[in-house]
Write a protein that holds these residues in place. Structure first.
Motif, PDB file in Angstrom:
ATOM      1  N   ILE A  78      16.024  80.430   3.860  1.00 54.60           N
ATOM      2  CA  ILE A  78      15.836  79.781   4.830  1.00 54.60           C
ATOM      3  C   ILE A  78      15.630  78.283   4.208  1.00 54.60           C
ATOM      4  O   ILE A  78      16.312  77.189   4.601  1.00 54.60           O
ATOM      5  CB  ILE A  78      14.543  79.859   5.420  1.00 54.60           C
ATOM      6  CG1 ILE A  78      14.906  81.374   6.250  1.00 54.60           C
ATOM      7  CG2 ILE A  78      13.902  78.899   6.490  1.00 54.60           C
ATOM      8  CD1 ILE A  78      13.239  82.026   6.907  1.00 54.60           C
ATOM      9  N   PHE A  79      15.266  77.971   3.044  1.00 59.00           N
ATOM     10  CA  PHE A  79      14.991  76.787   2.200  1.00 59.00           C
ATOM     11  C   PHE A  79      15.698  77.030   0.863  1.00 59.00           C
ATOM     12  O   PHE A  79      15.600  77.776   0.192  1.00 59.00           O
ATOM     13  CB  PHE A  79      13.674  76.254   2.091  1.00 59.00           C
ATOM     14  CG  PHE A  79      13.450  74.955   1.545  1.00 59.00           C
ATOM     15  CD1 PHE A  79      13.479  73.960   2.073  1.00 59.00           C
ATOM     16  CD2 PHE A  79      13.125  74.961  -0.054  1.00 59.00           C
ATOM     17  CE1 PHE A  79      13.371  72.867   1.774  1.00 59.00           C
ATOM     18  CE2 PHE A  79      13.026  73.444  -0.462  1.00 59.00           C
ATOM     19  CZ  PHE A  79      13.050  72.482   0.220  1.00 59.00           C
ATOM     20  N   CYS A  80      16.673  75.865   0.722  1.00 58.57           N
ATOM     21  CA  CYS A  80      17.368  75.623  -0.533  1.00 58.57           C
ATOM     22  C   CYS A  80      16.805  74.468  -1.355  1.00 58.57           C
ATOM     23  O   CYS A  80      16.831  73.416  -0.917  1.00 58.57           O
ATOM     24  CB  CYS A  80      18.859  75.702  -0.416  1.00 58.57           C
ATOM     25  SG  CYS A  80      19.899  75.584  -2.122  1.00 58.57           S
ATOM     26  N   LYS A  81      16.325  74.857  -2.538  1.00 59.26           N
ATOM     27  CA  LYS A  81      15.628  73.836  -3.521  1.00 59.26           C
ATOM     28  C   LYS A  81      16.846  72.974  -4.133  1.00 59.26           C
ATOM     29  O   LYS A  81      17.554  73.715  -4.874  1.00 59.26           O
ATOM     30  CB  LYS A  81      14.740  74.525  -4.544  1.00 59.26           C
ATOM     31  CG  LYS A  81      14.295  73.571  -5.692  1.00 59.26           C
ATOM     32  CD  LYS A  81      13.507  74.176  -6.694  1.00 59.26           C
ATOM     33  CE  LYS A  81      14.387  74.863  -7.622  1.00 59.26           C
ATOM     34  NZ  LYS A  81      13.614  75.269  -8.677  1.00 59.26           N
ATOM     35  N   SER A  82      16.779  71.751  -4.141  1.00 61.09           N
ATOM     36  CA  SER A  82      17.664  70.815  -4.833  1.00 61.09           C
ATOM     37  C   SER A  82      17.189  70.552  -6.215  1.00 61.09           C
ATOM     38  O   SER A  82      17.826  70.357  -7.089  1.00 61.09           O
ATOM     39  CB  SER A  82      18.310  69.692  -4.080  1.00 61.09           C
ATOM     40  OG  SER A  82      18.862  70.066  -2.713  1.00 61.09           O
ATOM     41  N   VAL A  93       8.997  69.501  -4.230  1.00 57.01           N
ATOM     42  CA  VAL A  93       9.987  70.418  -4.017  1.00 57.01           C
ATOM     43  C   VAL A  93      11.030  69.717  -2.977  1.00 57.01           C
ATOM     44  O   VAL A  93      10.591  69.730  -1.893  1.00 57.01           O
ATOM     45  CB  VAL A  93       9.684  71.764  -3.506  1.00 57.01           C
ATOM     46  CG1 VAL A  93      10.925  72.652  -3.393  1.00 57.01           C
ATOM     47  CG2 VAL A  93       8.937  72.434  -4.631  1.00 57.01           C
ATOM     48  N   ASN A  94      12.076  69.425  -3.560  1.00 59.05           N
ATOM     49  CA  ASN A  94      13.301  68.555  -2.709  1.00 59.05           C
ATOM     50  C   ASN A  94      14.248  69.656  -2.250  1.00 59.05           C
ATOM     51  O   ASN A  94      14.847  70.389  -3.188  1.00 59.05           O
ATOM     52  CB  ASN A  94      13.650  67.489  -3.387  1.00 59.05           C
ATOM     53  CG  ASN A  94      14.671  66.647  -2.730  1.00 59.05           C
ATOM     54  OD1 ASN A  94      14.579  66.591  -1.337  1.00 59.05           O
ATOM     55  ND2 ASN A  94      15.846  66.332  -3.293  1.00 59.05           N
ATOM     56  N   GLY A  95      14.771  69.653  -1.162  1.00 64.75           N
ATOM     57  CA  GLY A  95      15.681  70.629  -0.833  1.00 64.75           C
ATOM     58  C   GLY A  95      16.367  70.322   0.655  1.00 64.75           C
ATOM     59  O   GLY A  95      16.197  69.289   1.321  1.00 64.75           O
ATOM     60  N   PHE A  96      16.904  71.395   1.292  1.00 72.36           N
ATOM     61  CA  PHE A  96      17.438  71.237   2.556  1.00 72.36           C
ATOM     62  C   PHE A  96      17.034  72.708   3.351  1.00 72.36           C
ATOM     63  O   PHE A  96      17.152  73.884   2.567  1.00 72.36           O
ATOM     64  CB  PHE A  96      18.714  71.141   2.701  1.00 72.36           C
ATOM     65  CG  PHE A  96      19.787  72.033   1.985  1.00 72.36           C
ATOM     66  CD1 PHE A  96      20.323  72.836   2.765  1.00 72.36           C
ATOM     67  CD2 PHE A  96      19.965  71.661   0.531  1.00 72.36           C
ATOM     68  CE1 PHE A  96      21.276  73.793   2.102  1.00 72.36           C
ATOM     69  CE2 PHE A  96      21.055  72.753   0.030  1.00 72.36           C
ATOM     70  CZ  PHE A  96      21.497  73.655   0.779  1.00 72.36           C
ATOM     71  N   TRP A  97      16.870  72.814   4.454  1.00 76.25           N
ATOM     72  CA  TRP A  97      16.980  73.921   5.331  1.00 76.25           C
ATOM     73  C   TRP A  97      18.242  74.451   5.786  1.00 76.25           C
ATOM     74  O   TRP A  97      19.006  73.834   6.201  1.00 76.25           O
ATOM     75  CB  TRP A  97      15.921  73.624   6.596  1.00 76.25           C
ATOM     76  CG  TRP A  97      14.698  73.182   6.433  1.00 76.25           C
ATOM     77  CD1 TRP A  97      14.108  71.778   6.602  1.00 76.25           C
ATOM     78  CD2 TRP A  97      13.745  73.913   6.145  1.00 76.25           C
ATOM     79  NE1 TRP A  97      12.975  71.752   5.999  1.00 76.25           N
ATOM     80  CE2 TRP A  97      12.569  73.208   5.817  1.00 76.25           C
ATOM     81  CE3 TRP A  97      13.487  75.434   5.872  1.00 76.25           C
ATOM     82  CZ2 TRP A  97      11.160  73.452   5.511  1.00 76.25           C
ATOM     83  CZ3 TRP A  97      12.090  75.604   5.281  1.00 76.25           C
ATOM     84  CH2 TRP A  97      10.996  74.916   5.104  1.00 76.25           C
ATOM     85  N   ARG A  98      18.628  75.774   5.590  1.00 80.32           N
ATOM     86  CA  ARG A  98      19.708  76.059   5.639  1.00 80.32           C
ATOM     87  C   ARG A  98      20.512  76.290   7.009  1.00 80.32           C
ATOM     88  O   ARG A  98      21.575  76.218   7.096  1.00 80.32           O
ATOM     89  CB  ARG A  98      19.756  77.610   4.796  1.00 80.32           C
ATOM     90  CG  ARG A  98      19.654  77.457   3.534  1.00 80.32           C
ATOM     91  CD  ARG A  98      19.757  79.094   2.858  1.00 80.32           C
ATOM     92  NE  ARG A  98      19.335  79.028   1.573  1.00 80.32           N
ATOM     93  CZ  ARG A  98      20.259  78.950   0.559  1.00 80.32           C
ATOM     94  NH1 ARG A  98      21.516  78.523   0.633  1.00 80.32           N
ATOM     95  NH2 ARG A  98      19.819  78.974  -0.806  1.00 80.32           N
ATOM     96  N   ASN A  99      19.477  76.552   7.873  1.00 80.43           N
ATOM     97  CA  ASN A  99      19.991  76.516   9.543  1.00 80.43           C
ATOM     98  C   ASN A  99      20.546  75.366   9.979  1.00 80.43           C
ATOM     99  O   ASN A  99      21.519  75.355  10.654  1.00 80.43           O
ATOM    100  CB  ASN A  99      18.798  76.917  10.224  1.00 80.43           C
ATOM    101  CG  ASN A  99      17.857  76.183  10.490  1.00 80.43           C
ATOM    102  OD1 ASN A  99      17.508  75.002   9.372  1.00 80.43           O
ATOM    103  ND2 ASN A  99      16.884  75.919  11.472  1.00 80.43           N
ATOM    104  N   ASP A 100      20.122  73.916   9.417  1.00 83.37           N
ATOM    105  CA  ASP A 100      20.889  72.981   9.916  1.00 83.37           C
ATOM    106  C   ASP A 100      21.142  71.728   8.932  1.00 83.37           C
ATOM    107  O   ASP A 100      21.620  70.767   9.181  1.00 83.37           O
ATOM    108  CB  ASP A 100      19.987  72.380  10.961  1.00 83.37           C
ATOM    109  CG  ASP A 100      18.605  71.596  10.654  1.00 83.37           C
ATOM    110  OD1 ASP A 100      18.474  71.901   9.180  1.00 83.37           O
ATOM    111  OD2 ASP A 100      17.739  71.339  11.476  1.00 83.37           O
ATOM    112  N   GLY A 101      20.999  72.132   7.775  1.00 82.29           N
ATOM    113  CA  GLY A 101      21.139  71.224   6.706  1.00 82.29           C
ATOM    114  C   GLY A 101      20.300  70.010   6.495  1.00 82.29           C
ATOM    115  O   GLY A 101      20.309  69.194   5.565  1.00 82.29           O
ATOM    116  N   SER A 102      19.196  69.918   7.303  1.00 73.41           N
ATOM    117  CA  SER A 102      18.380  68.875   7.417  1.00 73.41           C
ATOM    118  C   SER A 102      17.750  68.969   5.923  1.00 73.41           C
ATOM    119  O   SER A 102      17.119  69.945   5.332  1.00 73.41           O
ATOM    120  CB  SER A 102      17.385  68.823   8.461  1.00 73.41           C
ATOM    121  OG  SER A 102      16.374  69.925   8.449  1.00 73.41           O
TER     122      SER A 102
END
Length: 160
Positions: A78-82, A93-102
């Motif tokens: 669900i969440f991808c860590k950058s 922790v910085n990243g984006f939500w996989r469902n919408d890329g936000s």
């Protein structure tokens, strides 16, 4: 997005890990921020015991002295860590939500008790927030603040 923030006051006992795992499952938590872990180090097996599944990633900040060990665990489907990093009293922790890329930047805080150190913490929070002006910012944690003096337990007056 379902986020849990919880001061666990120690994660060494299996019963505490099970309690948190059950809370995560019951409420379908996607990102979990824990404070005051009180362990010497962190390993994948402990995170798995807390998360209760295979699909997770984690980051942590070791304690400063006797307190402050911070752990963030999330569902990596669900969440991808950058990136992740820590500074005094804070795990980012910085990243984006996989469902919408936000983009999202999550700050897990374990604040100091004394006022001077709290002011430094708030300056650091502002610096992090300013870096991510195009991302959702989520600031959670234990801020060691009380509304009334009677609520403070075990620290005397040093936080006022």
């Amino acid at each position: 997005m379902k986020i849990l923030s919880f001061n666990v006051r120690g994660l060494g006992k299996k019963a505490k890990r099970r309690e948190i795992r059950e809370m995560i499952a019951k409420h379908r938590i996607e990102f979990c921020c824990l404070q005051e872990i009180k362990l010497e180090t962190m390993e994948d097996g402990i995170c798995k015991a807390v998360w209760g599944g295979q699909n997770f990633d984690w980051a942590y900040k070791e304690a400063e002295g006797r307190s402050g060990f911070i752990l963030s665990i999330w569902n990596d489907e669900i969440f991808c860590k950058s990136s992740s990093w820590h500074i005094k009293c804070m795990l980012v922790v910085n990243g984006f939500w996989r469902n919408d890329g936000s983009r999202c930047c999550l700050l897990n805080i374990y604040a100091p008790c004394n006022l001077a150190d709290k002011l430094v913490l708030w300056d650091n929070i502002r610096l992090v927030v300013d870096q991510f002006d195009d991302a959702c910012i989520c600031v959670v944690g234990d801020f060691n603040s009380v509304r009334r003096v009677e609520e403070r337990v075990g620290r005397g007056d040093e936080g006022y």
